[in-house]
Design a protein around this motif. Structure first.
Motif, PDB file in Angstrom:
ATOM      1  N   ARG A  84       0.842  -1.182   0.000  1.00 41.69           N
ATOM      2  CA  ARG A  84       0.000   0.000   0.000  1.00 41.69           C
ATOM      3  C   ARG A  84       0.879   1.233   0.000  1.00 41.69           C
ATOM      4  O   ARG A  84       2.038   1.207   0.398  1.00 41.69           O
ATOM      5  CB  ARG A  84      -0.907   0.058   1.241  1.00 41.69           C
ATOM      6  CG  ARG A  84      -1.972  -1.019   1.276  1.00 41.69           C
ATOM      7  CD  ARG A  84      -3.015  -0.785   0.194  1.00 41.69           C
ATOM      8  NE  ARG A  84      -4.030  -1.803   0.189  1.00 41.69           N
ATOM      9  CZ  ARG A  84      -4.008  -2.908  -0.569  1.00 41.69           C
ATOM     10  NH1 ARG A  84      -2.990  -3.159  -1.356  1.00 41.69           N
ATOM     11  NH2 ARG A  84      -5.007  -3.757  -0.527  1.00 41.69           N
ATOM     12  N   GLU A  85       0.255   2.331  -0.429  1.00 45.50           N
ATOM     13  CA  GLU A  85       0.907   3.635  -0.409  1.00 45.50           C
ATOM     14  C   GLU A  85      -0.160   4.652  -0.028  1.00 45.50           C
ATOM     15  O   GLU A  85      -1.330   4.495  -0.391  1.00 45.50           O
ATOM     16  CB  GLU A  85       1.481   3.949  -1.788  1.00 45.50           C
ATOM     17  CG  GLU A  85       2.232   5.246  -1.854  1.00 45.50           C
ATOM     18  CD  GLU A  85       2.863   5.512  -3.216  1.00 45.50           C
ATOM     19  OE1 GLU A  85       3.536   6.547  -3.322  1.00 45.50           O
ATOM     20  OE2 GLU A  85       2.693   4.721  -4.142  1.00 45.50           O
ATOM     21  N   PHE A 108     -12.571   6.307  -6.377  1.00 45.91           N
ATOM     22  CA  PHE A 108     -11.284   5.852  -5.837  1.00 45.91           C
ATOM     23  C   PHE A 108     -11.324   5.651  -4.318  1.00 45.91           C
ATOM     24  O   PHE A 108     -10.323   5.255  -3.729  1.00 45.91           O
ATOM     25  CB  PHE A 108     -10.175   6.842  -6.198  1.00 45.91           C
ATOM     26  CG  PHE A 108      -9.702   6.710  -7.613  1.00 45.91           C
ATOM     27  CD1 PHE A 108      -8.681   5.826  -7.938  1.00 45.91           C
ATOM     28  CD2 PHE A 108     -10.283   7.450  -8.626  1.00 45.91           C
ATOM     29  CE1 PHE A 108      -8.235   5.692  -9.240  1.00 45.91           C
ATOM     30  CE2 PHE A 108      -9.842   7.320  -9.937  1.00 45.91           C
ATOM     31  CZ  PHE A 108      -8.830   6.446 -10.246  1.00 45.91           C
ATOM     32  N   ARG A 109     -12.458   5.936  -3.690  1.00 46.44           N
ATOM     33  CA  ARG A 109     -12.608   5.854  -2.232  1.00 46.44           C
ATOM     34  C   ARG A 109     -11.587   6.745  -1.517  1.00 46.44           C
ATOM     35  O   ARG A 109     -10.966   6.342  -0.532  1.00 46.44           O
ATOM     36  CB  ARG A 109     -12.548   4.408  -1.748  1.00 46.44           C
ATOM     37  CG  ARG A 109     -13.720   3.577  -2.244  1.00 46.44           C
ATOM     38  CD  ARG A 109     -13.754   2.181  -1.678  1.00 46.44           C
ATOM     39  NE  ARG A 109     -12.554   1.387  -1.855  1.00 46.44           N
ATOM     40  CZ  ARG A 109     -12.242   0.690  -2.936  1.00 46.44           C
ATOM     41  NH1 ARG A 109     -13.031   0.704  -3.981  1.00 46.44           N
ATOM     42  NH2 ARG A 109     -11.134  -0.029  -2.992  1.00 46.44           N
ATOM     43  N   LEU A 124      -5.753   9.155   0.090  1.00 47.48           N
ATOM     44  CA  LEU A 124      -6.093   7.915  -0.592  1.00 47.48           C
ATOM     45  C   LEU A 124      -4.997   6.915  -0.280  1.00 47.48           C
ATOM     46  O   LEU A 124      -3.809   7.266  -0.266  1.00 47.48           O
ATOM     47  CB  LEU A 124      -6.155   8.147  -2.110  1.00 47.48           C
ATOM     48  CG  LEU A 124      -6.249   6.905  -2.971  1.00 47.48           C
ATOM     49  CD1 LEU A 124      -7.695   6.432  -3.055  1.00 47.48           C
ATOM     50  CD2 LEU A 124      -5.706   7.162  -4.348  1.00 47.48           C
ATOM     51  N   SER A 125      -5.398   5.683  -0.021  1.00 42.42           N
ATOM     52  CA  SER A 125      -4.391   4.640   0.115  1.00 42.42           C
ATOM     53  C   SER A 125      -4.754   3.512  -0.839  1.00 42.42           C
ATOM     54  O   SER A 125      -5.925   3.272  -1.136  1.00 42.42           O
ATOM     55  CB  SER A 125      -4.296   4.119   1.555  1.00 42.42           C
ATOM     56  OG  SER A 125      -5.474   3.432   1.905  1.00 42.42           O
ATOM     57  N   GLY A 126      -3.734   2.845  -1.327  1.00 41.06           N
ATOM     58  CA  GLY A 126      -3.932   1.739  -2.250  1.00 41.06           C
ATOM     59  C   GLY A 126      -2.602   1.287  -2.811  1.00 41.06           C
ATOM     60  O   GLY A 126      -1.548   1.792  -2.417  1.00 41.06           O
ATOM     61  N   ASP A 127      -2.669   0.358  -3.747  1.00 44.19           N
ATOM     62  CA  ASP A 127      -1.429  -0.064  -4.388  1.00 44.19           C
ATOM     63  C   ASP A 127      -0.960   1.036  -5.343  1.00 44.19           C
ATOM     64  O   ASP A 127      -1.674   2.012  -5.585  1.00 44.19           O
ATOM     65  CB  ASP A 127      -1.578  -1.422  -5.077  1.00 44.19           C
ATOM     66  CG  ASP A 127      -2.636  -1.427  -6.172  1.00 44.19           C
ATOM     67  OD1 ASP A 127      -2.963  -0.364  -6.730  1.00 44.19           O
ATOM     68  OD2 ASP A 127      -3.141  -2.519  -6.478  1.00 44.19           O
ATOM     69  N   GLN A 128       0.230   0.879  -5.854  1.00 41.86           N
ATOM     70  CA  GLN A 128       0.837   1.942  -6.660  1.00 41.86           C
ATOM     71  C   GLN A 128      -0.004   2.271  -7.892  1.00 41.86           C
ATOM     72  O   GLN A 128      -0.138   3.436  -8.262  1.00 41.86           O
ATOM     73  CB  GLN A 128       2.252   1.532  -7.081  1.00 41.86           C
ATOM     74  CG  GLN A 128       2.996   2.636  -7.798  1.00 41.86           C
ATOM     75  CD  GLN A 128       4.441   2.272  -8.094  1.00 41.86           C
ATOM     76  OE1 GLN A 128       4.910   1.204  -7.727  1.00 41.86           O
ATOM     77  NE2 GLN A 128       5.130   3.159  -8.744  1.00 41.86           N
ATOM     78  N   ARG A 130      -3.263   2.075  -8.241  1.00 37.38           N
ATOM     79  CA  ARG A 130      -4.435   2.849  -7.838  1.00 37.38           C
ATOM     80  C   ARG A 130      -4.047   4.298  -7.555  1.00 37.38           C
ATOM     81  O   ARG A 130      -4.742   5.235  -7.968  1.00 37.38           O
ATOM     82  CB  ARG A 130      -5.069   2.210  -6.608  1.00 37.38           C
ATOM     83  CG  ARG A 130      -6.308   2.913  -6.159  1.00 37.38           C
ATOM     84  CD  ARG A 130      -6.994   2.102  -5.079  1.00 37.38           C
ATOM     85  NE  ARG A 130      -8.140   2.830  -4.588  1.00 37.38           N
ATOM     86  CZ  ARG A 130      -8.546   2.802  -3.347  1.00 37.38           C
ATOM     87  NH1 ARG A 130      -7.932   2.048  -2.461  1.00 37.38           N
ATOM     88  NH2 ARG A 130      -9.584   3.497  -2.975  1.00 37.38           N
ATOM     89  N   VAL A 131      -2.962   4.497  -6.832  1.00 42.59           N
ATOM     90  CA  VAL A 131      -2.503   5.849  -6.523  1.00 42.59           C
ATOM     91  C   VAL A 131      -2.141   6.591  -7.813  1.00 42.59           C
ATOM     92  O   VAL A 131      -2.544   7.745  -8.013  1.00 42.59           O
ATOM     93  CB  VAL A 131      -1.315   5.816  -5.534  1.00 42.59           C
ATOM     94  CG1 VAL A 131      -0.686   7.193  -5.385  1.00 42.59           C
ATOM     95  CG2 VAL A 131      -1.768   5.276  -4.180  1.00 42.59           C
ATOM     96  N   ARG A 151       6.014   3.104  -0.755  1.00 35.10           N
ATOM     97  CA  ARG A 151       5.415   1.785  -0.592  1.00 35.10           C
ATOM     98  C   ARG A 151       5.729   1.186   0.775  1.00 35.10           C
ATOM     99  O   ARG A 151       6.847   1.273   1.258  1.00 35.10           O
ATOM    100  CB  ARG A 151       5.973   0.860  -1.683  1.00 35.10           C
ATOM    101  CG  ARG A 151       5.491  -0.554  -1.601  1.00 35.10           C
ATOM    102  CD  ARG A 151       6.114  -1.381  -2.682  1.00 35.10           C
ATOM    103  NE  ARG A 151       5.395  -1.144  -3.907  1.00 35.10           N
ATOM    104  CZ  ARG A 151       5.706  -1.697  -5.065  1.00 35.10           C
ATOM    105  NH1 ARG A 151       6.745  -2.491  -5.172  1.00 35.10           N
ATOM    106  NH2 ARG A 151       4.990  -1.467  -6.135  1.00 35.10           N
TER     107      ARG A 151
END
Length: 159
Positions: A84-85, A108-109, A124-128, A130-131, A151
């Motif tokens: 996550r990032e 994107f929540r 926002l947090s998510g994988d790269q 998504r970011v 990351r």
């Protein structure tokens, strides 16, 4: 190739600088680095994302393992892992764009964490991917400032 390296290290002054220096002396660029305490306050987890070939990463991780402050080193690229990032973005906002921005945030929540007269700040947090996708979608509205955490990652499963 992008490698994600996870290292458990003793939580002491200068450890982060020493570890980062190992990459610089090997001419390997660090794309992101994050470090923080684990469940044990005497131990920190360092997650380092680098773009390098396998041989360079193998040499650096071997070098890291020889240090007395290092407890464990894993090249997560060779294992299943979750990452996550976190990103904070301050965006330009006006009456005409507010609805569009809010729709993007919903998709994107992303969460609104601050508002000014002309700006809105979201997290926002998510994988790269998504970011990166979020940043690409909001960029046309005007990014005033942006901060990415880098990351963080853990191995999947019971390891």
């Amino acid at each position: 190739m992008i490698h994600t390296i996870s290292a458990l290290v003793k939580n002491r002054p200068g450890v982060l600088a020493e570890m980062a220096g190992r990459f610089g002396s090997s001419q390997v660029n660090i794309r992101s680095i994050s470090c923080g305490e684990t469940e044990n306050p005497e131990v920190s987890r360092m997650v380092i994302s680098v773009e390098a070939d396998d041989d360079a990463v193998t040499a650096i991780t071997s070098d890291m393992e020889s240090l007395d402050v290092v407890i464990q080193v894993d090249d997560l690229g060779r294992k299943e892992f979750v990452d996550r990032e976190l990103v904070l973005a301050k965006l330009t906002m006006d009456r005409e764009t507010t609805t569009q921005l809010m729709q993007i945030f919903e998709v994107f929540r992303a969460h609104v964490v601050g508002m000014g007269q002309e700006t809105i700040t979201v997290e926002l947090s998510g994988d790269q991917e998504r970011v990166d996708g979020f940043i690409q979608m909001v960029a046309p509205f005007g990014i005033r400032s942006l901060c990415r955490s880098g990351r963080i990652a853990l191995k999947r499963g019971d390891d």
